[in-house]
Design an enzyme around this catalytic site. Structure first.
Site, PDB file in Angstrom:
ATOM      1  N   HIS A 156      44.438  48.126  46.182  1.00  0.00           N
ATOM      2  CA  HIS A 156      43.805  47.705  47.438  1.00  0.00           C
ATOM      3  C   HIS A 156      43.524  48.912  48.333  1.00  0.00           C
ATOM      4  CE1 HIS A 156      44.170  43.322  46.994  1.00  0.00           C
ATOM      5  NE2 HIS A 156      45.167  43.655  46.192  1.00  0.00           N
ATOM      6  N   CYS A 184      41.108  44.416  42.850  1.00  0.00           N
ATOM      7  CA  CYS A 184      42.145  43.533  42.308  1.00  0.00           C
ATOM      8  C   CYS A 184      41.517  42.393  41.496  1.00  0.00           C
ATOM      9  CB  CYS A 184      43.070  43.060  43.419  1.00  0.00           C
ATOM     10  SG  CYS A 184      44.618  42.333  42.827  1.00  0.00           S
ATOM     11  N   GLU A 200      41.879  48.933  50.977  1.00  0.00           N
ATOM     12  CA  GLU A 200      41.759  48.487  52.371  1.00  0.00           C
ATOM     13  C   GLU A 200      43.076  48.469  53.134  1.00  0.00           C
ATOM     14  OE1 GLU A 200      42.462  44.637  50.031  1.00  0.00           O
ATOM     15  OE2 GLU A 200      41.614  46.616  49.663  1.00  0.00           O
TER      16      GLU A 200
END
Length: 189
Positions: free
Chosen positions: A165, A78, A167
């Site tokens: 993202h 990001c 994660e």
């Protein structure tokens, strides 16, 4: 197999701790470090790779433009992706779609970092800001109908950026992307 040491550069994004935890869950020696660290501070820790987290604004990126030029494998997530683009001569712009949302991604090139993820995937991303123009010596890896540059890599250096993202649980195959980056770091060690 030896644990790799990965430093997560904290850009004050709301999921920074998830990057750290995801890397630890994958067996890495991961540590969160401030984006105000100096290049010397980072190199003293002898990391095998760096992951730049997301964050609210480029103004909060600290010393990121210098840190992102360290000669190590780097994954920018990001804001980290945008920071990489800016530091290497690309252009950033305000996106048309702010806030987090589901995004359908088209993989353009399934390279080291996106191996096994394409040809399409679903991710969780924010497009408050986005990369508008690739830096010289970078190639496009992925795009969407929201953003033309969802992922990129340097032609010869182990530098990778993704707008989304990996994660977060909403991202399909996010763990695989992180595993692929770990493998890049392992091969470079």
């Amino acid at each position: 197999m030896d644990k790799l040491k990965l430093l997560v550069i904290n850009n004050y994004g709301q999921t920074c701790h998830l990057i750290h935890r995801s890397l630890r869950d994958l067996g890495m020696d991961a540590k969160l470090v401030s984006n105000t660290s100096t290049v010397e501070d980072i190199l003293k820790q002898s990391p095998d790779g760096l992951v730049f987290s997301g964050g609210p604004t480029m103004e909060r990126a600290g010393n990121g433009e210098n840190l992102i030029k360290i000669d190590l494998p780097i994954l920018g997530i990001c804001l980290g992706h945008q920071l990489m683009a800016k530091a290497y001569g690309g252009e950033i712009r305000t996106g048309q779609y702010g806030g987090f949302a589901r995004v359908d991604i088209d993989i353009v090139e399934e390279d080291d970092i996106l191996r096994g993820i394409g040809p399409k995937t679903v991710v969780w991303a924010s497009h408050q800001d986005e990369v508008a123009k690739l830096p010289p010596d970078f190639v496009l890896l992925a795009k969407s109908n929201i953003c033309d540059i969802e992922a990129m890599r340097h032609k010869t250096k182990p530098l990778f950026g993704v707008q989304w993202h990996p994660e977060v649980s909403h991202t399909e195959k996010g763990t695989l992307l992180l595993q692929n980056f770990i493998e890049v770091c392992r091969q470079r060690k």
